[in-house]
Write a protein that holds these residues in place. Structure first.
Motif, PDB file in Angstrom:
ATOM      1  N   VAL A  98       0.858  -1.189   0.000  1.00 20.47           N
ATOM      2  CA  VAL A  98       0.000   0.000   0.000  1.00 20.47           C
ATOM      3  C   VAL A  98       0.889   1.232   0.000  1.00 20.47           C
ATOM      4  CG1 VAL A  98      -1.828   1.250   1.187  1.00 20.47           C
ATOM      5  CG2 VAL A  98      -1.760  -1.245   1.308  1.00 20.47           C
ATOM      6  N   GLY A  99       0.618   2.133  -0.920  1.00 18.01           N
ATOM      7  CA  GLY A  99       1.350   3.392  -0.974  1.00 18.01           C
ATOM      8  C   GLY A  99       0.379   4.549  -1.094  1.00 18.01           C
ATOM      9  N   ASP A 100       0.922   5.750  -1.195  1.00 18.19           N
ATOM     10  CA  ASP A 100       0.080   6.921  -1.409  1.00 18.19           C
ATOM     11  C   ASP A 100      -0.473   6.877  -2.818  1.00 18.19           C
ATOM     12  OD1 ASP A 100       0.613   7.867   1.133  1.00 18.19           O
ATOM     13  OD2 ASP A 100       2.340   9.055   0.468  1.00 18.19           O
ATOM     14  N   GLY A 101      -1.705   7.306  -2.990  1.00 19.52           N
ATOM     15  CA  GLY A 101      -2.322   7.292  -4.303  1.00 19.52           C
ATOM     16  C   GLY A 101      -3.768   7.748  -4.226  1.00 19.52           C
ATOM     17  N   SER A 102      -4.548   7.306  -5.182  1.00 16.10           N
ATOM     18  CA  SER A 102      -5.951   7.729  -5.231  1.00 16.10           C
ATOM     19  C   SER A 102      -6.839   6.623  -5.809  1.00 16.10           C
ATOM     20  CB  SER A 102      -6.092   9.006  -6.057  1.00 16.10           C
ATOM     21  OG  SER A 102      -5.573   8.794  -7.365  1.00 16.10           O
TER      22      SER A 102
ATOM     23  N   LYS B 156      -4.992   5.968  -0.968  1.00 14.50           N
ATOM     24  CA  LYS B 156      -4.032   4.870  -1.053  1.00 14.50           C
ATOM     25  C   LYS B 156      -3.984   4.305  -2.470  1.00 14.50           C
ATOM     26  CE  LYS B 156      -3.653   5.061   3.419  1.00 14.50           C
ATOM     27  NZ  LYS B 156      -2.654   5.946   3.933  1.00 14.50           N
ATOM     28  N   GLU B 157      -2.894   3.591  -2.739  1.00  7.76           N
ATOM     29  CA  GLU B 157      -2.774   2.802  -3.959  1.00  7.76           C
ATOM     30  C   GLU B 157      -2.428   1.384  -3.513  1.00  7.76           C
ATOM     31  OE1 GLU B 157       0.495   2.637  -7.337  1.00  7.76           O
ATOM     32  OE2 GLU B 157      -0.891   4.323  -7.670  1.00  7.76           O
ATOM     33  N   TYR B 158      -3.233   0.417  -3.993  1.00  7.38           N
ATOM     34  CA  TYR B 158      -3.093  -0.981  -3.576  1.00  7.38           C
ATOM     35  C   TYR B 158      -2.493  -1.797  -4.714  1.00  7.38           C
ATOM     36  CZ  TYR B 158      -6.522   0.752  -0.240  1.00  7.38           C
ATOM     37  OH  TYR B 158      -7.167   1.506   0.710  1.00  7.38           O
TER      38      TYR B 158
END
Length: 195
Positions: A155-159, A187-189
């Motif tokens: 999981v990272g930062d995202g949309s 988040k970005e999965y």
């Protein structure tokens, strides 16, 4: 809501996604949860991201419906009883199916329980909602946090958008689906692919 759900490649799916639902509870007291199936978002050829999908799966057996119908856990339905019920279910509308009683064995209580199919579906929607809120938090980073606790997901930062579905199979031929609206996350999965 689309009437069909198209699953991605099996290597991208994450069955039994491990979650810390409530980081303030101990093991065995509601700390952990396991989402039946998680399909992380992927990047398409055009560069857009698909939705991350979370599925909660329920199965209602013919035997449990027949036991609920006669309100007797010891009732042993015959094959012809189950065939006849399957035919009746194919003609029932959704409201009639949701109103049917279903009997199952509760491990926690050590006895049979009777609930309506509708209440089991509602419980599935509540569970899905709780799991979606947990997934939206991202990965856990300390003992008291809630979130994803599964090394198969990064999981990272995202949309990414997160959407959930409760899919309930009833007997051999009926399915009921309840879907949430896609929810934006910060988040970005991504699935960590293993070769």
């Amino acid at each position: 809501m689309p009437q069909e759900l198209i699953l991605d490649k099996p290597s991208y799916r994450v069955p039994e996604l491990r979650l810390v639902v409530d980081g303030n509870k101990e093991k065995g007291e509601g700390r952990y949860g396991f989402a039946d199936l998680f399909i992380p978002a992927t990047t398409t050829i055009s560069g857009t991201r698909t939705f991350a999908e979370l599925l909660e799966l329920k199965y209602i057996t013919l035997e449990g419906l027949l036991k609920g119908e006669v309100n007797n856990w010891r009732h042993l339905p015959t094959y012809s009883d189950m065939e006849y019920l399957e035919k009746r279910l194919s003609g029932d509308n959704e409201d009639k199916i949701l109103g049917r009683n279903y009997m199952y064995w509760s491990k926690d209580l050590g006895r049979p329980i009777t609930k309506t199919v509708g209440s089991i579906l509602e419980d599935g929607v509540e569970q899905l909602t709780m799991y979606m809120e947990t997934v939206a938090k991202g990965q856990t980073n300390n003992w008291n946090n809630s979130g994803i606790l599964d090394k198969r997901i990064k999981v990272g930062d995202g949309s990414d958008f997160l959407q959930g579905h409760v899919v309930m199979g009833i007997g051999r031929s009926r399915f009921l689906v309840r879907s949430t609206q896609p929810t934006p996350t910060s988040k970005e999965y991504n699935k960590i692919l293993q070769f």
